[in-house]
Enzyme design. Sequence first.
Site, PDB file in Angstrom:
ATOM      1  N   GLY A  45       0.837  -1.199   0.000  1.00  0.00           N
ATOM      2  CA  GLY A  45       0.000   0.000   0.000  1.00  0.00           C
ATOM      3  C   GLY A  45       0.868   1.244   0.000  1.00  0.00           C
ATOM      4  N   GLN A  50       2.974  10.157   1.000  1.00  0.00           N
ATOM      5  CA  GLN A  50       4.285   9.481   1.094  1.00  0.00           C
ATOM      6  C   GLN A  50       5.185   9.799  -0.093  1.00  0.00           C
ATOM      7  OE1 GLN A  50       2.347   5.465   2.066  1.00  0.00           O
ATOM      8  NE2 GLN A  50       4.279   5.346   3.166  1.00  0.00           N
ATOM      9  N   CYS A  94       5.638   0.133   7.276  1.00  0.00           N
ATOM     10  CA  CYS A  94       5.281   1.273   6.431  1.00  0.00           C
ATOM     11  C   CYS A  94       6.490   1.618   5.574  1.00  0.00           C
ATOM     12  CB  CYS A  94       4.916   2.463   7.317  1.00  0.00           C
ATOM     13  SG  CYS A  94       4.444   3.929   6.390  1.00  0.00           S
ATOM     14  N   LEU A  95       6.254   1.904   4.298  1.00  0.00           N
ATOM     15  CA  LEU A  95       7.375   2.226   3.404  1.00  0.00           C
ATOM     16  C   LEU A  95       8.082   3.522   3.817  1.00  0.00           C
ATOM     17  CD1 LEU A  95       5.894   1.201  -0.076  1.00  0.00           C
ATOM     18  CD2 LEU A  95       7.532  -0.052   1.347  1.00  0.00           C
ATOM     19  N   HIS A 136      -4.755   1.587   7.234  1.00  0.00           N
ATOM     20  CA  HIS A 136      -3.412   2.168   7.388  1.00  0.00           C
ATOM     21  C   HIS A 136      -3.196   3.281   6.356  1.00  0.00           C
ATOM     22  CE1 HIS A 136       1.179   1.527   7.800  1.00  0.00           C
ATOM     23  NE2 HIS A 136       1.044   2.323   6.753  1.00  0.00           N
ATOM     24  N   GLU A 137      -3.597   3.000   5.096  1.00  0.00           N
ATOM     25  CA  GLU A 137      -3.367   3.991   4.025  1.00  0.00           C
ATOM     26  C   GLU A 137      -4.267   5.212   4.193  1.00  0.00           C
ATOM     27  OE1 GLU A 137      -0.742   3.624   2.504  1.00  0.00           O
ATOM     28  OE2 GLU A 137      -0.458   1.510   2.981  1.00  0.00           O
ATOM     29  N   HIS A 140      -2.903   7.668   6.562  1.00  0.00           N
ATOM     30  CA  HIS A 140      -1.874   8.558   5.996  1.00  0.00           C
ATOM     31  C   HIS A 140      -2.494   9.866   5.491  1.00  0.00           C
ATOM     32  CE1 HIS A 140       1.998   6.507   6.005  1.00  0.00           C
ATOM     33  NE2 HIS A 140       1.461   5.388   5.560  1.00  0.00           N
TER      34      HIS A 140
HETATM   35 NI    NI Z   1       2.364   3.498   5.591  1.00  0.00          NI
END
Ligand code: NI
Length: 172
Positions: A45, A50, A94-95, A136-137, A140
Amino acid sequence: MKRPILLHPDPRLKKTSAPVSDLTDELRALADDMLETMYAAPGIGLAAPQVGLLSRLIVLDCVKEEGETPRPLAMFNPEVIAASDDLNVYEEGCLSIPDQYADVTRPETVDVRWMDKDGNEQTETFNGLWATCVQHEIDHLDGKLFIDYLKPLKRQLITRKMVKLKKERARA
Ligand code: NI
């Protein structure tokens, strides 16, 4: 085109993203770029903030099994419209916070409404990993990271590690 992923701590990751009112070709191209960036990472995701764009857009694909057909989803203005009382714990990452993982508790099942790339409204029920990922996304887009669910001490520890990592990367 792959895009650089912002690393925590970064003020842009703490901001609330603006709703998409006009679905432009630019935004569709951004969605494609985000999917490419997510698959390359690899991740399941990614949210627009991000990659530094404060628009309400997320992409995800939680198909993980080898040989299964991928299911890339791009969601504009995604919203959780219903959530189950039943909860689920997943070890999240998380990226924007590489190599850091922690258990997070969230509703097990959520109904999500969004606008797809053609401007059509979609609604779907997600559960398991998909439910965790989509929540989660969407977080963000409201400037919330999974570490915000952790106890302050654990959160500070991860943030300190990330500050160190960013310094190392800046020097390299
Ligand atoms: Ni994340």
